[in-house]
Design a protein around this motif. Sequence first.
Motif, PDB file in Angstrom:
ATOM      1  N   ASP A 181     -12.775  16.913 -16.729  1.00  0.00           N
ATOM      2  CA  ASP A 181     -12.389  17.616 -14.991  1.00  0.00           C
ATOM      3  C   ASP A 181     -11.577  18.143 -14.231  1.00  0.00           C
ATOM      4  OD1 ASP A 181     -13.072  18.122 -12.499  1.00  0.00           O
ATOM      5  OD2 ASP A 181     -15.084  16.743 -12.320  1.00  0.00           O
ATOM      6  N   LEU A 182     -11.333  19.103 -14.585  1.00  0.00           N
ATOM      7  CA  LEU A 182      -9.645  19.645 -14.217  1.00  0.00           C
ATOM      8  C   LEU A 182      -9.764  19.512 -12.753  1.00  0.00           C
ATOM      9  CD1 LEU A 182      -9.214  22.682 -16.177  1.00  0.00           C
ATOM     10  CD2 LEU A 182      -7.944  20.950 -16.472  1.00  0.00           C
ATOM     11  N   ARG A 183     -10.647  19.729 -12.344  1.00  0.00           N
ATOM     12  CA  ARG A 183     -10.783  19.139 -11.041  1.00  0.00           C
ATOM     13  C   ARG A 183     -10.249  18.133  -9.784  1.00  0.00           C
ATOM     14  NH1 ARG A 183     -13.268  17.051  -6.587  1.00  0.00           N
ATOM     15  NH2 ARG A 183     -14.256  16.182  -8.394  1.00  0.00           N
ATOM     16  N   ALA A 184     -10.365  17.357 -11.318  1.00  0.00           N
ATOM     17  CA  ALA A 184     -10.779  15.608 -10.255  1.00  0.00           C
ATOM     18  C   ALA A 184      -9.484  15.131 -10.761  1.00  0.00           C
ATOM     19  CB  ALA A 184     -11.767  15.105 -11.081  1.00  0.00           C
ATOM     20  N   ILE A 185      -8.942  16.243 -11.700  1.00  0.00           N
ATOM     21  CA  ILE A 185      -7.728  15.744 -12.300  1.00  0.00           C
ATOM     22  C   ILE A 185      -6.648  16.647 -11.177  1.00  0.00           C
ATOM     23  CG2 ILE A 185      -5.689  16.630 -14.246  1.00  0.00           C
ATOM     24  CD1 ILE A 185      -8.415  16.445 -16.158  1.00  0.00           C
ATOM     25  N   LYS A 186      -6.372  17.562 -10.963  1.00  0.00           N
ATOM     26  CA  LYS A 186      -5.612  18.129 -10.083  1.00  0.00           C
ATOM     27  C   LYS A 186      -5.807  16.960  -8.798  1.00  0.00           C
ATOM     28  CE  LYS A 186      -6.228  23.175 -11.930  1.00  0.00           C
ATOM     29  NZ  LYS A 186      -6.129  24.063 -11.919  1.00  0.00           N
ATOM     30  N   LYS A 187      -7.104  16.901  -8.439  1.00  0.00           N
ATOM     31  CA  LYS A 187      -6.726  16.222  -6.703  1.00  0.00           C
ATOM     32  C   LYS A 187      -6.431  14.676  -7.179  1.00  0.00           C
ATOM     33  CE  LYS A 187      -8.550  14.960  -3.172  1.00  0.00           C
ATOM     34  NZ  LYS A 187      -8.060  15.535  -1.883  1.00  0.00           N
ATOM     35  N   CYS A 188      -6.701  14.194  -8.376  1.00  0.00           N
ATOM     36  CA  CYS A 188      -4.884  12.830  -8.852  1.00  0.00           C
ATOM     37  C   CYS A 188      -3.999  12.625  -8.381  1.00  0.00           C
ATOM     38  CB  CYS A 188      -5.284  12.478  -9.934  1.00  0.00           C
ATOM     39  SG  CYS A 188      -7.340  11.946  -9.774  1.00  0.00           S
ATOM     40  N   MET A 189      -3.897  14.323  -9.493  1.00  0.00           N
ATOM     41  CA  MET A 189      -1.794  14.461  -9.196  1.00  0.00           C
ATOM     42  C   MET A 189      -1.901  15.254  -8.051  1.00  0.00           C
ATOM     43  SD  MET A 189      -0.983  14.583 -12.505  1.00  0.00           S
ATOM     44  CE  MET A 189       0.320  15.843 -12.882  1.00  0.00           C
ATOM     45  N   ALA A 190      -2.252  16.076  -6.990  1.00  0.00           N
ATOM     46  CA  ALA A 190      -2.043  16.078  -5.475  1.00  0.00           C
ATOM     47  C   ALA A 190      -1.394  14.652  -4.956  1.00  0.00           C
ATOM     48  CB  ALA A 190      -2.843  17.011  -4.815  1.00  0.00           C
ATOM     49  N   ILE A 191      -2.831  13.651  -4.474  1.00  0.00           N
ATOM     50  CA  ILE A 191      -2.511  12.551  -4.496  1.00  0.00           C
ATOM     51  C   ILE A 191      -1.570  11.825  -4.666  1.00  0.00           C
ATOM     52  CG2 ILE A 191      -4.131  10.528  -4.516  1.00  0.00           C
ATOM     53  CD1 ILE A 191      -6.533  11.766  -4.161  1.00  0.00           C
ATOM     54  N   LEU A 192      -0.914  11.413  -5.866  1.00  0.00           N
ATOM     55  CA  LEU A 192       0.030  11.004  -6.347  1.00  0.00           C
ATOM     56  C   LEU A 192       1.199  11.432  -5.700  1.00  0.00           C
ATOM     57  CD1 LEU A 192      -1.095   9.683  -9.818  1.00  0.00           C
ATOM     58  CD2 LEU A 192      -0.898   8.018  -7.918  1.00  0.00           C
ATOM     59  N   LYS A 193       1.414  12.831  -5.981  1.00  0.00           N
ATOM     60  CA  LYS A 193       2.624  13.908  -5.353  1.00  0.00           C
ATOM     61  C   LYS A 193       3.044  13.546  -3.809  1.00  0.00           C
ATOM     62  CE  LYS A 193       3.153  16.542  -9.173  1.00  0.00           C
ATOM     63  NZ  LYS A 193       2.228  18.028  -9.499  1.00  0.00           N
ATOM     64  N   ASN A 194       1.722  13.043  -3.099  1.00  0.00           N
ATOM     65  CA  ASN A 194       2.222  12.874  -1.925  1.00  0.00           C
ATOM     66  C   ASN A 194       2.440  11.610  -1.838  1.00  0.00           C
ATOM     67  OD1 ASN A 194       1.514  14.420   0.768  1.00  0.00           O
ATOM     68  ND2 ASN A 194      -0.443  13.442   1.258  1.00  0.00           N
TER      69      ASN A 194
ATOM     70  N   LYS B 288       5.703   9.934 -11.777  1.00  0.00           N
ATOM     71  CA  LYS B 288       6.513   9.326 -12.491  1.00  0.00           C
ATOM     72  C   LYS B 288       5.909   7.755 -10.986  1.00  0.00           C
ATOM     73  CE  LYS B 288      10.290  12.160 -13.291  1.00  0.00           C
ATOM     74  NZ  LYS B 288      11.385  12.394 -12.889  1.00  0.00           N
ATOM     75  N   SER B 289       4.723   7.331 -11.213  1.00  0.00           N
ATOM     76  CA  SER B 289       4.310   6.503  -9.952  1.00  0.00           C
ATOM     77  C   SER B 289       4.342   5.222 -11.329  1.00  0.00           C
ATOM     78  CB  SER B 289       2.818   7.216 -10.164  1.00  0.00           C
ATOM     79  OG  SER B 289       2.325   7.798  -9.182  1.00  0.00           O
ATOM     80  N   PRO B 290       3.891   4.047  -9.839  1.00  0.00           N
ATOM     81  CA  PRO B 290       4.497   3.233 -10.747  1.00  0.00           C
ATOM     82  C   PRO B 290       2.648   2.610 -10.949  1.00  0.00           C
ATOM     83  CG  PRO B 290       4.695   2.733  -8.538  1.00  0.00           C
ATOM     84  CD  PRO B 290       4.908   4.352  -8.654  1.00  0.00           C
ATOM     85  N   ILE B 291       2.489   1.396 -11.542  1.00  0.00           N
ATOM     86  CA  ILE B 291       1.357   1.209 -12.316  1.00  0.00           C
ATOM     87  C   ILE B 291       1.126  -0.013 -11.861  1.00  0.00           C
ATOM     88  CG2 ILE B 291      -0.864   0.981 -13.582  1.00  0.00           C
ATOM     89  CD1 ILE B 291       0.429   2.678 -16.084  1.00  0.00           C
TER      90      ILE B 291
ATOM     91  N   GLU C 132       0.934  -1.311   0.041  1.00  0.00           N
ATOM     92  CA  GLU C 132       0.622  -0.093   0.142  1.00  0.00           C
ATOM     93  C   GLU C 132       1.208   1.509  -0.096  1.00  0.00           C
ATOM     94  OE1 GLU C 132      -3.125   1.815   2.488  1.00  0.00           O
ATOM     95  OE2 GLU C 132      -2.521   0.404   3.326  1.00  0.00           O
ATOM     96  N   GLY C 133       0.897   2.075  -1.016  1.00  0.00           N
ATOM     97  CA  GLY C 133       1.194   3.292  -1.215  1.00  0.00           C
ATOM     98  C   GLY C 133       1.093   3.723  -2.453  1.00  0.00           C
ATOM     99  N   LYS C 134       2.017   4.514  -2.766  1.00  0.00           N
ATOM    100  CA  LYS C 134       2.282   5.064  -4.062  1.00  0.00           C
ATOM    101  C   LYS C 134       2.215   4.946  -4.874  1.00  0.00           C
ATOM    102  CE  LYS C 134       4.313   8.552  -6.786  1.00  0.00           C
ATOM    103  NZ  LYS C 134       5.745   9.962  -7.121  1.00  0.00           N
TER     104      LYS C 134
END
Length: 242
Positions: free
Chosen positions: A93-106, A141-144, A34-36
């Motif tokens: 949906d730019l709001r959802a896109i930005k939220k996803c980016m922030a989650i992965l960067k965190n 730069k996240s794994p899938i 469980e992680g990024k």
Amino acid sequence: MENNKFYKIIRKLVRPITNFLWPVKIINANKFVEGKGIYVCNHFSMLDPVPFVTELFENNFNALMKEESMNLPIIGKILPKIGTIPIKREETDLRAIKKCMAILKNNEPLIIFPEGTRNKTGNNELLEFKDGVAMFALKTKSPIIPMVYLKPIKTFRKTYLLIGNPIYLDEYFDTNIKDVRGIVTDSLKLTMQNMIIELEDMVQDKKSLKKLLKTQKIELKQIRKQNKLEYKRQLKLEEPKE
């Protein structure tokens, strides 16, 4: 990674219920970390995330879900509080896109169904993939981490979920995303389609699969025990000294 206390409470309450109603045998759960990362899965119904989220994600989770789901009675009020990200499917949906980016960067996990909609064909041929997964993975730069169901979840009917090896995209990090996201998307779809074939073969050999699941269950129990000890050790180290 931040712990979602509300999610952990909900998970503890619903996990026994979901395991009883929708019995899903998870293969390679002992290798799950469980992680990024972007956790992707084929998509049959709204129930798809429930078994693997409650079984695998101990601290929190984040998942893209169509905005209409937020209108469901009671559940629609709970979903945003435990990690669901509503997305408007008919537009960018730019709001959802930005939220996803922030989650992965965190350094948090993100769950996406790359088909973008439920597969109602009744077979295991994957629908066309959207390229959002590739974009998020390349930009952050996240794994899938691919996962596939053998067949749709139904009440009191056993099915299987296979977790694949993480896919790292290091070779593409210095390239133009627009030039390679199609390549990544097609490669991911092929990987998951092959995983479905692999899973179908595994289920045919019931004796070997039963033995594998038993071994993995023992290993997973040991891993979780070790994780709890490590968590308690970290809490003790963080306690203020008198």
